[in-house]
Design a protein around this motif. Structure first.
Motif, PDB file in Angstrom:
ATOM      1  N   ARG A 351       0.813  -1.214   0.000  1.00  0.00           N
ATOM      2  CA  ARG A 351       0.000   0.000   0.000  1.00  0.00           C
ATOM      3  C   ARG A 351       0.845   1.263   0.000  1.00  0.00           C
ATOM      4  NH1 ARG A 351      -3.640   1.419   5.087  1.00  0.00           N
ATOM      5  NH2 ARG A 351      -1.595   2.162   5.777  1.00  0.00           N
ATOM      6  N   VAL A 352       1.906   1.282   0.788  1.00  0.00           N
ATOM      7  CA  VAL A 352       2.708   2.491   0.892  1.00  0.00           C
ATOM      8  C   VAL A 352       3.352   2.845  -0.445  1.00  0.00           C
ATOM      9  CG1 VAL A 352       4.841   1.336   1.595  1.00  0.00           C
ATOM     10  CG2 VAL A 352       4.412   3.686   2.316  1.00  0.00           C
ATOM     11  N   VAL A 353       3.606   1.845  -1.308  1.00  0.00           N
ATOM     12  CA  VAL A 353       4.249   2.109  -2.586  1.00  0.00           C
ATOM     13  C   VAL A 353       3.275   2.756  -3.560  1.00  0.00           C
ATOM     14  CG1 VAL A 353       5.385   1.055  -4.587  1.00  0.00           C
ATOM     15  CG2 VAL A 353       5.951   0.267  -2.284  1.00  0.00           C
ATOM     16  N   TRP A 354       2.118   2.117  -3.792  1.00  0.00           N
ATOM     17  CA  TRP A 354       1.214   2.693  -4.785  1.00  0.00           C
ATOM     18  C   TRP A 354       0.522   3.953  -4.286  1.00  0.00           C
ATOM     19  CZ3 TRP A 354      -3.937   2.857  -3.442  1.00  0.00           C
ATOM     20  CH2 TRP A 354      -4.415   1.914  -2.522  1.00  0.00           C
ATOM     21  N   VAL A 355       0.329   4.059  -2.977  1.00  0.00           N
ATOM     22  CA  VAL A 355      -0.243   5.293  -2.436  1.00  0.00           C
ATOM     23  C   VAL A 355       0.767   6.443  -2.548  1.00  0.00           C
ATOM     24  CG1 VAL A 355      -0.956   6.418  -0.304  1.00  0.00           C
ATOM     25  CG2 VAL A 355      -1.921   4.212  -0.907  1.00  0.00           C
ATOM     26  N   SER A 356       2.037   6.168  -2.236  1.00  0.00           N
ATOM     27  CA  SER A 356       3.068   7.197  -2.379  1.00  0.00           C
ATOM     28  C   SER A 356       3.211   7.632  -3.832  1.00  0.00           C
ATOM     29  CB  SER A 356       4.412   6.675  -1.856  1.00  0.00           C
ATOM     30  OG  SER A 356       4.354   6.418  -0.474  1.00  0.00           O
ATOM     31  N   ALA A 357       3.084   6.673  -4.755  1.00  0.00           N
ATOM     32  CA  ALA A 357       3.149   7.015  -6.175  1.00  0.00           C
ATOM     33  C   ALA A 357       2.009   7.947  -6.560  1.00  0.00           C
ATOM     34  CB  ALA A 357       3.119   5.748  -7.025  1.00  0.00           C
ATOM     35  N   MET A 358       0.813   7.694  -6.066  1.00  0.00           N
ATOM     36  CA  MET A 358      -0.329   8.575  -6.349  1.00  0.00           C
ATOM     37  C   MET A 358      -0.115   9.957  -5.744  1.00  0.00           C
ATOM     38  SD  MET A 358      -3.519   5.931  -5.752  1.00  0.00           S
ATOM     39  CE  MET A 358      -4.729   7.257  -5.827  1.00  0.00           C
ATOM     40  N   GLN A 359       0.354   9.987  -4.483  1.00  0.00           N
ATOM     41  CA  GLN A 359       0.592  11.275  -3.824  1.00  0.00           C
ATOM     42  C   GLN A 359       1.641  12.093  -4.566  1.00  0.00           C
ATOM     43  OE1 GLN A 359       3.623  12.052  -1.929  1.00  0.00           O
ATOM     44  NE2 GLN A 359       2.878  14.082  -1.338  1.00  0.00           N
ATOM     45  N   PHE A 360       2.749  11.448  -4.896  1.00  0.00           N
ATOM     46  CA  PHE A 360       3.864  12.136  -5.553  1.00  0.00           C
ATOM     47  C   PHE A 360       3.494  12.558  -6.969  1.00  0.00           C
ATOM     48  CE2 PHE A 360       8.088  11.984  -7.716  1.00  0.00           C
ATOM     49  CZ  PHE A 360       8.717  12.959  -6.963  1.00  0.00           C
ATOM     50  N   THR A 361       2.825  11.665  -7.701  1.00  0.00           N
ATOM     51  CA  THR A 361       2.458  11.960  -9.085  1.00  0.00           C
ATOM     52  C   THR A 361       1.461  13.100  -9.166  1.00  0.00           C
ATOM     53  OG1 THR A 361       2.882   9.681  -9.773  1.00  0.00           O
ATOM     54  CG2 THR A 361       1.427  10.992 -11.160  1.00  0.00           C
ATOM     55  N   GLY A 362       0.434  13.062  -8.326  1.00  0.00           N
ATOM     56  CA  GLY A 362      -0.559  14.127  -8.352  1.00  0.00           C
ATOM     57  C   GLY A 362       0.044  15.486  -8.045  1.00  0.00           C
ATOM     58  N   ALA A 467       8.823   8.108   2.465  1.00  0.00           N
ATOM     59  CA  ALA A 467       7.990   6.963   2.846  1.00  0.00           C
ATOM     60  C   ALA A 467       8.521   5.669   2.240  1.00  0.00           C
ATOM     61  CB  ALA A 467       6.543   7.205   2.404  1.00  0.00           C
ATOM     62  N   LEU A 468       8.932   5.710   0.973  1.00  0.00           N
ATOM     63  CA  LEU A 468       9.456   4.508   0.332  1.00  0.00           C
ATOM     64  C   LEU A 468      10.799   4.106   0.917  1.00  0.00           C
ATOM     65  CD1 LEU A 468       8.620   4.672  -3.472  1.00  0.00           C
ATOM     66  CD2 LEU A 468       7.363   3.635  -1.608  1.00  0.00           C
ATOM     67  N   GLN A 469      11.642   5.085   1.205  1.00  0.00           N
ATOM     68  CA  GLN A 469      12.943   4.769   1.797  1.00  0.00           C
ATOM     69  C   GLN A 469      12.770   4.048   3.124  1.00  0.00           C
ATOM     70  OE1 GLN A 469      16.215   5.360   0.784  1.00  0.00           O
ATOM     71  NE2 GLN A 469      15.382   5.903  -1.216  1.00  0.00           N
ATOM     72  N   TYR A 470      11.740   4.415   3.872  1.00  0.00           N
ATOM     73  CA  TYR A 470      11.520   3.790   5.172  1.00  0.00           C
ATOM     74  C   TYR A 470      10.824   2.438   5.035  1.00  0.00           C
ATOM     75  CZ  TYR A 470      10.138   3.236  10.052  1.00  0.00           C
ATOM     76  OH  TYR A 470       9.988   2.751  11.325  1.00  0.00           O
ATOM     77  N   ALA A 471       9.917   2.311   4.077  1.00  0.00           N
ATOM     78  CA  ALA A 471       9.075   1.117   3.997  1.00  0.00           C
ATOM     79  C   ALA A 471       9.732  -0.038   3.270  1.00  0.00           C
ATOM     80  CB  ALA A 471       7.750   1.460   3.296  1.00  0.00           C
ATOM     81  N   LEU A 472      10.614   0.239   2.310  1.00  0.00           N
ATOM     82  CA  LEU A 472      11.187  -0.826   1.497  1.00  0.00           C
ATOM     83  C   LEU A 472      12.531  -1.280   2.054  1.00  0.00           C
ATOM     84  CD1 LEU A 472      10.455   0.482  -2.112  1.00  0.00           C
ATOM     85  CD2 LEU A 472       9.186  -1.247  -0.835  1.00  0.00           C
ATOM     86  N   PRO A 473      12.882  -2.542   1.823  1.00  0.00           N
ATOM     87  CA  PRO A 473      14.220  -3.002   2.215  1.00  0.00           C
ATOM     88  C   PRO A 473      15.266  -2.339   1.339  1.00  0.00           C
ATOM     89  CG  PRO A 473      13.121  -4.675   0.905  1.00  0.00           C
ATOM     90  CD  PRO A 473      12.091  -3.620   1.184  1.00  0.00           C
ATOM     91  N   VAL A 571      -6.122  13.035  -1.311  1.00  0.00           N
ATOM     92  CA  VAL A 571      -6.791  11.802  -0.892  1.00  0.00           C
ATOM     93  C   VAL A 571      -5.762  10.695  -0.632  1.00  0.00           C
ATOM     94  CG1 VAL A 571      -8.387   9.992  -1.620  1.00  0.00           C
ATOM     95  CG2 VAL A 571      -8.920  12.390  -2.104  1.00  0.00           C
ATOM     96  N   ALA A 572      -4.781  10.588  -1.526  1.00  0.00           N
ATOM     97  CA  ALA A 572      -3.780   9.533  -1.382  1.00  0.00           C
ATOM     98  C   ALA A 572      -2.918   9.719  -0.134  1.00  0.00           C
ATOM     99  CB  ALA A 572      -2.891   9.490  -2.624  1.00  0.00           C
ATOM    100  N   SER A 573      -2.728  10.957   0.282  1.00  0.00           N
ATOM    101  CA  SER A 573      -1.843  11.233   1.416  1.00  0.00           C
ATOM    102  C   SER A 573      -2.255  10.489   2.680  1.00  0.00           C
ATOM    103  CB  SER A 573      -1.821  12.742   1.704  1.00  0.00           C
ATOM    104  OG  SER A 573      -1.308  13.467   0.611  1.00  0.00           O
ATOM    105  N   PHE A 574      -3.548  10.308   2.870  1.00  0.00           N
ATOM    106  CA  PHE A 574      -4.024   9.685   4.106  1.00  0.00           C
ATOM    107  C   PHE A 574      -3.717   8.198   4.149  1.00  0.00           C
ATOM    108  CE2 PHE A 574      -6.604  13.519   3.776  1.00  0.00           C
ATOM    109  CZ  PHE A 574      -6.542  13.998   5.084  1.00  0.00           C
ATOM    110  N   GLY A 575      -3.333   7.590   3.037  1.00  0.00           N
ATOM    111  CA  GLY A 575      -3.020   6.173   3.035  1.00  0.00           C
ATOM    112  C   GLY A 575      -1.555   5.864   3.232  1.00  0.00           C
ATOM    113  N   MET A 576      -0.728   6.874   3.487  1.00  0.00           N
ATOM    114  CA  MET A 576       0.709   6.657   3.577  1.00  0.00           C
ATOM    115  C   MET A 576       1.168   6.125   4.930  1.00  0.00           C
ATOM    116  SD  MET A 576       2.009  10.005   1.469  1.00  0.00           S
ATOM    117  CE  MET A 576       3.692   9.421   1.301  1.00  0.00           C
ATOM    118  N   GLY A 577       0.281   6.148   5.913  1.00  0.00           N
ATOM    119  CA  GLY A 577       0.621   5.576   7.215  1.00  0.00           C
ATOM    120  C   GLY A 577       1.193   6.605   8.177  1.00  0.00           C
ATOM    121  N   TRP A 578       0.862   6.425   9.457  1.00  0.00           N
ATOM    122  CA  TRP A 578       1.346   7.324  10.509  1.00  0.00           C
ATOM    123  C   TRP A 578       2.653   6.744  11.038  1.00  0.00           C
ATOM    124  CZ3 TRP A 578      -0.002  12.097  11.608  1.00  0.00           C
ATOM    125  CH2 TRP A 578       0.402  12.669  12.813  1.00  0.00           C
ATOM    126  N   VAL A 579       3.756   7.193  10.469  1.00  0.00           N
ATOM    127  CA  VAL A 579       5.057   6.587  10.721  1.00  0.00           C
ATOM    128  C   VAL A 579       6.030   7.637  11.248  1.00  0.00           C
ATOM    129  CG1 VAL A 579       6.998   5.353   9.668  1.00  0.00           C
ATOM    130  CG2 VAL A 579       4.668   4.894   8.897  1.00  0.00           C
TER     131      VAL A 579
END
Length: 592
Positions: A351-362, A467-473, A571-579
């Motif tokens: 989720r964090v990947v495709w949501v971040s892509a939507m947030q960043f792209t928009g 977000a991706l740097q933190y979420a991905l290995p 809208v996508a921003s809210f799916g990125m997780g409270w991290v």
């Protein structure tokens, strides 16, 4: 005692294609040295809280050794500090600035280029060739960065970019210029994600937001000041300096980078011809061979439909159909390849990947398209020249840079990135709505104030990357960054055409309504310069106000698209997780 020791020794399970598993011992020391990431059992990342999600829950392939799997998912910790970090940051920031500058500087130079080459029919290819090659090659570059040292791959793409800039600068024909733009696009495909990959390997996670924000702030300055710099060169020197400028600045940054130690996020072998031969089977060249035609046909359809052919022509429809057939084949192949794919589904479906892509792209689409059309408003509607139109954009430039730097510093200090994504998208949506009310009579205070609000976009530009740097290995960090940049570049290519189509169709309709004596096609051919727009009617003509209003209405209509893009980001921003990125990641439930 032996049983007790064995019980305390964690086991790393590797799934085989037949569904069986084999276990391999991983020492507690290896786990501790691996920092905050540890392998997770299948399916457990979905149930874990957002803040505790594992960086990498992908299953390793059966052919890989467990030692290699562990090494790929553990950061080296070989970070840079002091003056070496300063020089490294200067180098990659300069590259990033030049890359963003190259995307926008051409906008105010194109009218003179078409006059010199007598090539008005080629105008769409001056930007289209660059976007076409850059977007097509982007996903493959991410795969290369995961296998080879980032420093040398980055310098390779930089060399290609410089060659393309030189070809453009010395071009003697429109065809030669288009070839130069295509070559520069090939180089750019590995620079933007490469710069972010270099920063990720040079500093620890908790410091990345501030350094990435600094780099992206200067990048935004290049993107938005491009029309101003291009106008100055074109008006007072020659448009060729729009491309010559890349050579000395890029050469200096490249010289520094070649002598600096550039650590990789994960351990990689020394670059040799044998290594390059060995990694070719791992690059998913079959996937690229399917993806490239699909992307090229789709972008060509947009390019042809917006300039050379009617949208209902057999050429445009055929290209769209070809892309529509090739793309599902590409998706099937990527699914079949699993984690060896150019764009692994195991990564994208998080989720964090495709949501971040939507947030960043928009958010970035609103930036790119806004940078393209704001100068048109100031020149065609307000009647200023290329240089002054760039000056009028300073409120937008300054506020955007300040918000980028401020948010990067506060994310580093406070830890949470989600609020900044929300604030950025909300501010951009409101600002785009206010800017859509601009008219020929908009006051100076209004267009300055609305641009300052538009600068709120800077708060969220780096959030998706953090977000991706933190979420991905670490092993997937470069792939995730490349995927994010690809989504940005591809959407920018698509929505630039969509925005141009909205502008031209609205202008044609409004010219017929507000200035009936003006030939609509002549209005399109005039472009957006102040002199050309005012030359459409005789001096003192009462229809001049109608012509200017038509251009203002066309600009306002494009802003509605900016509102939609920014709202998608909101809208996508809210799916990125409270991290909280300050905290070391702890093994989640079920981790070993």
């Amino acid at each position: 005692m032996e049983k007790a020791a064995e019980a305390q020794t964690p086991r790393l399970s590797v799934s085989k294609p037949d569904g069986n598993t084999t276990s391999s011992t991983v020492s507690m020391q290896e786990k501790e040295e691996g920092g905050d990431w540890a392998p997770r059992g299948e399916g457990e990342s979905e149930s874990a809280p957002d803040g505790e999600k594992d960086r990498g829950n992908e299953e390793p392939s059966a052919s890989s050794s467990t030692d290699n799997i562990a090494a790929e998912n553990i950061e080296t910790g070989d970070y840079v500090s002091g003056y070496k970090l300063g020089l490294l940051l200067f180098s990659v920031t300069t590259f990033f600035f030049l890359l963003m500058l190259d995307m926008s500087i051409i906008s105010t130079a194109i009218p003179q280029i078409t006059s010199d080459f007598h090539s008005l029919q080629d105008i769409g290819w001056y930007t289209g060739a660059y976007q076409l090659t850059s977007a097509t090659l982007q996903p493959l570059t991410g795969r290369v960065y995961t296998r080879v040292s980032a420093k040398w791959i980055f310098l390779f793409f930089f060399f290609i970019f410089e060659v393309g800039s030189l070809i453009c600068a010395v071009a003697q024909s429109s065809t030669m210029f288009i070839i130069g733009r295509a070559v520069a696009g090939l180089g750019s495909s590995g620079l933007q994600n490469g710069a972010l990959t270099v920063i990720a390997g040079a500093v620890p996670m908790e410091k990345r937001p501030v350094y990435m924000s600094l780099m992206m702030a200067f990048g935004q300055m290049g993107l938005i000041t491009g029309p101003l710099i291009g106008g100055v060169f074109t008006q007072y020197v020659t448009w060729r300096w729009c491309f010559y400028i890349n050579l000395p600045l890029g050469g200096l940054a490249g010289l520094f980078l070649s002598f600096l130690h550039v650590p990789d996020q994960t351990a990689k072998p020394r670059v040799t011809f044998k290594l390059l031969r060995n990694i070719i089977p791992d690059l998913d060249l079959v996937g690229f061979a399917i993806f490239a035609p699909a992307a090229i046909m789709f972008l060509l359809a947009l390019q042809f439909g917006s300039s050379e052919y009617p949208w209902n022509s057999s050429t445009v429809i055929g290209l769209f159909v070809g892309a529509g057939v090739a793309f599902p084949i590409f998706l099937y192949w990527e699914y079949r390849e699993g984690d060896k794919a150019m764009i692994p589904f195991s990564m994208v479906r998080k989720r964090v990947v495709w949501v971040s892509a939507m947030q960043f792209t928009g958010l970035m689409t609103s930036v790119f398209v806004g940078a393209q059309f704001l100068p048109i408003y100031f020149q065609s509607v307000k009647g200023v020249g290329p240089t002054l139109s760039g000056v009028y954009m300073l409120p937008n430039i300054i506020s955007g840079v300040l918000f980028i730097i401020l948010s990067g510093a506060l994310i580093t200090r406070l830890g949470y990135y989600l609020p900044w994504a929300v604030v950025a998208a909300a501010g951009t949506t409101v600002a785009a709505g206010l800017i859509s009310t601009w008219s020929p009579n908009t006051s100076t205070g209004e267009w300055i104030g609305y641009q300052i609000i538009y600068g709120f976009r800077g708060c969220g530009i780096q959030v998706g990357l953090v977000a991706l740097q933190y979420a991905l290995p670490p092993a997937q960090s470069a792939l995730g960054t490349a995927f994010l940049i690809f989504c940005q570049n591809f959407s920018a290519a698509v929505f630039s055409v969509v925005g141009n189509t909205i502008f031209t169709q609205t202008l044609l309709k409004e010219i017929v309504r507000l200035a009936p004596s003006v030939n609509p096609q002549a209005a399109l051919a005039a472009g957006g310069s102040a002199e050309a727009v005012r030359a459409l009617v005789p001096p003192g003509s009462p229809e001049l106000a109608g012509v200017i209003q038509a251009f203002a209405t066309a600009f306002d209509t494009v802003c509605y698209m900016l509102i939609a893009c920014a709202a998608l980001s909101f809208v996508a921003s809210f799916g990125m997780g409270w991290v909280d990125v300050r905290k070391k990641k702890q093994p989640g439930k079920g981790d070993v």
